[in-house]
Design a protein around this motif. Structure first.
Motif, PDB file in Angstrom:
ATOM      1  N   UNK A 118      27.421  46.961  38.209  1.00 11.14           N
ATOM      2  CA  UNK A 118      28.050  46.237  37.122  1.00 11.14           C
ATOM      3  C   UNK A 118      27.822  44.743  37.303  1.00 11.14           C
ATOM      4  N   UNK A 119      27.604  44.051  36.195  1.00  8.03           N
ATOM      5  CA  UNK A 119      27.514  42.596  36.250  1.00  8.03           C
ATOM      6  C   UNK A 119      28.933  42.035  36.279  1.00  8.03           C
ATOM      7  N   UNK A 120      29.049  40.762  36.557  1.00  8.62           N
ATOM      8  CA  UNK A 120      30.350  40.102  36.549  1.00  8.62           C
ATOM      9  C   UNK A 120      30.980  40.241  35.164  1.00  8.62           C
ATOM     10  N   UNK A 121      30.148  40.057  34.140  1.00 11.77           N
ATOM     11  CA  UNK A 121      30.637  40.162  32.763  1.00 11.77           C
ATOM     12  C   UNK A 121      31.103  41.588  32.450  1.00 11.77           C
ATOM     13  N   UNK A 122      30.379  42.598  32.932  1.00  5.51           N
ATOM     14  CA  UNK A 122      30.795  43.993  32.738  1.00  5.51           C
ATOM     15  C   UNK A 122      32.210  44.214  33.281  1.00  5.51           C
ATOM     16  N   UNK A 123      32.469  43.669  34.461  1.00  3.10           N
ATOM     17  CA  UNK A 123      33.781  43.838  35.097  1.00  3.10           C
ATOM     18  C   UNK A 123      34.851  43.133  34.268  1.00  3.10           C
ATOM     19  N   UNK A 124      34.555  41.925  33.796  1.00  7.73           N
ATOM     20  CA  UNK A 124      35.515  41.191  32.968  1.00  7.73           C
ATOM     21  C   UNK A 124      35.864  41.975  31.710  1.00  7.73           C
ATOM     22  N   UNK A 125      34.859  42.560  31.080  1.00 12.53           N
ATOM     23  CA  UNK A 125      35.083  43.324  29.848  1.00 12.53           C
ATOM     24  C   UNK A 125      35.897  44.582  30.144  1.00 12.53           C
ATOM     25  N   UNK A 126      35.537  45.307  31.192  1.00 12.09           N
ATOM     26  CA  UNK A 126      36.254  46.550  31.510  1.00 12.09           C
ATOM     27  C   UNK A 126      37.714  46.302  31.862  1.00 12.09           C
ATOM     28  N   UNK A 127      37.993  45.189  32.524  1.00 12.30           N
ATOM     29  CA  UNK A 127      39.361  44.876  32.925  1.00 12.30           C
ATOM     30  C   UNK A 127      40.125  44.093  31.862  1.00 12.30           C
ATOM     31  N   UNK A 128      39.405  43.543  30.896  1.00 11.24           N
ATOM     32  CA  UNK A 128      39.998  42.686  29.859  1.00 11.24           C
ATOM     33  C   UNK A 128      40.764  41.514  30.473  1.00 11.24           C
ATOM     34  N   UNK A 129      40.109  40.853  31.425  1.00 19.60           N
ATOM     35  CA  UNK A 129      40.695  39.671  32.048  1.00 19.60           C
ATOM     36  C   UNK A 129      39.716  38.510  31.917  1.00 19.60           C
ATOM     37  N   UNK A 130      40.232  37.303  32.105  1.00 14.64           N
ATOM     38  CA  UNK A 130      39.381  36.120  32.042  1.00 14.64           C
ATOM     39  C   UNK A 130      38.614  35.952  33.351  1.00 14.64           C
ATOM     40  N   UNK A 131      37.575  35.138  33.283  1.00 16.93           N
ATOM     41  CA  UNK A 131      36.778  34.864  34.476  1.00 16.93           C
ATOM     42  C   UNK A 131      37.648  34.186  35.542  1.00 16.93           C
ATOM     43  N   UNK A 132      38.528  33.289  35.117  1.00 13.62           N
ATOM     44  CA  UNK A 132      39.372  32.583  36.089  1.00 13.62           C
ATOM     45  C   UNK A 132      40.314  33.552  36.805  1.00 13.62           C
ATOM     46  N   UNK A 133      40.788  34.569  36.104  1.00  8.87           N
ATOM     47  CA  UNK A 133      41.659  35.565  36.735  1.00  8.87           C
ATOM     48  C   UNK A 133      40.890  36.355  37.788  1.00  8.87           C
ATOM     49  N   UNK A 134      39.695  36.826  37.434  1.00  8.85           N
ATOM     50  CA  UNK A 134      38.897  37.581  38.407  1.00  8.85           C
ATOM     51  C   UNK A 134      38.502  36.688  39.577  1.00  8.85           C
ATOM     52  N   UNK A 135      38.166  35.430  39.316  1.00  9.01           N
ATOM     53  CA  UNK A 135      37.841  34.497  40.400  1.00  9.01           C
ATOM     54  C   UNK A 135      39.037  34.325  41.342  1.00  9.01           C
ATOM     55  N   UNK A 136      40.243  34.224  40.773  1.00 13.35           N
ATOM     56  CA  UNK A 136      41.458  34.075  41.584  1.00 13.35           C
ATOM     57  C   UNK A 136      41.675  35.321  42.431  1.00 13.35           C
ATOM     58  N   UNK A 137      41.543  36.505  41.825  1.00 16.27           N
ATOM     59  CA  UNK A 137      41.708  37.752  42.572  1.00 16.27           C
ATOM     60  C   UNK A 137      40.720  37.827  43.722  1.00 16.27           C
ATOM     61  N   UNK A 138      39.473  37.413  43.467  1.00 18.38           N
ATOM     62  CA  UNK A 138      38.459  37.448  44.524  1.00 18.38           C
ATOM     63  C   UNK A 138      38.834  36.487  45.646  1.00 18.38           C
ATOM     64  N   UNK A 139      39.297  35.279  45.294  1.00 18.46           N
ATOM     65  CA  UNK A 139      39.674  34.280  46.300  1.00 18.46           C
ATOM     66  C   UNK A 139      40.842  34.765  47.150  1.00 18.46           C
ATOM     67  N   UNK A 158      31.897  41.952  45.705  1.00 25.72           N
ATOM     68  CA  UNK A 158      30.666  41.838  44.931  1.00 25.72           C
ATOM     69  C   UNK A 158      29.499  41.575  45.876  1.00 25.72           C
ATOM     70  N   UNK A 159      28.298  41.828  45.392  1.00 26.36           N
ATOM     71  CA  UNK A 159      27.070  41.529  46.116  1.00 26.36           C
ATOM     72  C   UNK A 159      26.398  40.385  45.386  1.00 26.36           C
ATOM     73  N   UNK A 160      25.988  39.366  46.126  1.00 31.95           N
ATOM     74  CA  UNK A 160      25.286  38.240  45.517  1.00 31.95           C
ATOM     75  C   UNK A 160      23.785  38.466  45.673  1.00 31.95           C
ATOM     76  N   UNK A 161      23.095  38.545  44.551  1.00 30.62           N
ATOM     77  CA  UNK A 161      21.648  38.758  44.561  1.00 30.62           C
ATOM     78  C   UNK A 161      20.924  37.464  44.910  1.00 30.62           C
ATOM     79  N   UNK A 162      19.649  37.543  45.307  1.00 28.12           N
ATOM     80  CA  UNK A 162      18.893  36.334  45.643  1.00 28.12           C
ATOM     81  C   UNK A 162      18.834  35.308  44.503  1.00 28.12           C
ATOM     82  N   UNK A 163      18.946  35.782  43.248  1.00 28.47           N
ATOM     83  CA  UNK A 163      18.907  34.843  42.123  1.00 28.47           C
ATOM     84  C   UNK A 163      20.283  34.252  41.821  1.00 28.47           C
TER      85      UNK A 163
END
Length: 71
Positions: free
Chosen positions: A17-38, A45-50
């Protein structure tokens, strides 16, 4: 004889899943997911070379299932 590339099913395409896919599935904002991750509350998540972030579908599903047990 020319070989044909293997066919990929829709489920195989969404093993990651992309970051956006996760945001859509959870119906949360990017800042909320960023806070949860922090805070260590989100799945890893896995960070790709790009620089793009990906999350395994199985890890996402397990994380959501664990949340349902807690609630």
């Amino acid at each position: 004889m020319k070989s044909t590339p293997p066919t990929v099913t829709a489920s195989e395409q969404k093993q990651w899943l992309t970051y956006k896919d996760v945001l859509v599935e959870l119906s949360v904002s990017r800042s909320t997911l960023d806070k949860w991750r922090a805070e260590g509350l989100a799945p890893k998540f896995v960070k790709l070379p790009n620089g793009e972030m990906r999350l395994r579908r199985a890890d996402f599903d397990a994380w959501v299932h664990q949340l349902q047990k807690v609630a």
